[in-house]
Design a protein around this motif. Sequence first.
Motif, PDB file in Angstrom:
ATOM      1  N   GLU A 206      17.319 -13.217   3.224  1.00  0.00           N
ATOM      2  CA  GLU A 206      17.091 -14.278   2.237  1.00  0.00           C
ATOM      3  C   GLU A 206      18.411 -14.823   1.692  1.00  0.00           C
ATOM      4  O   GLU A 206      18.559 -16.031   1.496  1.00  0.00           O
ATOM      5  N   ASP A 207      19.385 -13.939   1.457  1.00  0.00           N
ATOM      6  CA  ASP A 207      20.691 -14.389   0.964  1.00  0.00           C
ATOM      7  C   ASP A 207      21.379 -15.278   1.997  1.00  0.00           C
ATOM      8  O   ASP A 207      21.985 -16.300   1.652  1.00  0.00           O
ATOM      9  N   ASP A 210      19.838 -18.750   2.055  1.00  0.00           N
ATOM     10  CA  ASP A 210      20.319 -19.603   0.971  1.00  0.00           C
ATOM     11  C   ASP A 210      21.753 -20.060   1.220  1.00  0.00           C
ATOM     12  O   ASP A 210      22.109 -21.213   0.934  1.00  0.00           O
TER      13      ASP A 210
END
Length: 340
Positions: A206-207, A210
Amino acid sequence: MTATTESAVDALLVVDGLQKYFPVRRGVLQRQVGAVQAVDGLNFSVIKGQTMSIVGESGCGKTTTGRLLTRLIEPTGGRIVLEGRDISHLSAAKMRPLRRDVQMIFQDPYSSLNPRHTVGTIVGAPFKLQHVETEHGTKRAVQDLLARVGLNPEHYNRYPHEFSGGQRQRIGIARALALRPRLIVADEPVSALDVSIQAQVINLLEDLQDEFGLTYVVIAHNLSVVRHMSDRVAVMYLGKIVELADSADIYARPMHPYTVALMSAVPVADPDRRLTRNRIRLQGDVPSPLNPPPACRFHTRCWKAQEICSTVEPPLVDLAPRHQVACHFPENVGTPPPQE
């Protein structure tokens, strides 16, 4: 409704009528006597920067779909459109430049890394294969990638057997990330890992999404993992999508009986809810994709099945905004949508 009508302007990937049949041959002359209908007519689109998850039982065609999207195998029919370009039947030579845009994270971090190569060679392979020159050299680029995925850059010369399962999966993620792809297909990215490590790898993905604006197609059977990281969820059964909706909506009000059964099997931490919820146990096994049931493929195991289910195939249609279901007798149709 086909995939081309759903946010086609913002879609990075559009899949329309995708099929994959594996021929079954017998005899001395190897004549085809049938075909395994692994994937049979998928329609969906993936919006840029979002995560689309595909869930279902083992053997439903999830992994085959992932390999079709990355063109590791040739589709039998249908179209795969990446950023407006049809890549369904491109040759290996024409696909080579597009490999920079589409990468895959494999399920097993133990078998997906060559044990004879160092981490530096493994992660640096995409630069070599695509003839990509980096600003400060390949070694520096690989060490930067290792640092981004939470590994020590000084481990550049180590071999895969010197790492744990979670660390090996991070190496696989670094390799997939090397060429800054637009689309990453993750095939069960955490299912082979210890439960204590799974959350770390999911948070890492997820990081990275982003940070680099990545688009994911995640193939999984763990519904808790899917709920945590997905924007859209497609439920597959025996080669077909039976339900497609936003993540919050599909968990709050599943409409297809098969999805309802899957949701009832998700572990619940609250003892009170565990005692009061309705646990649905499906009867029998998944039919063979070599000879799937006619019409609705789920009707042989469905508690709501009637005569029409075995004679007329239900189309995948909108029963609520952005919520498509292929069922003659869906559930939770009148239930209000979940609150944000």
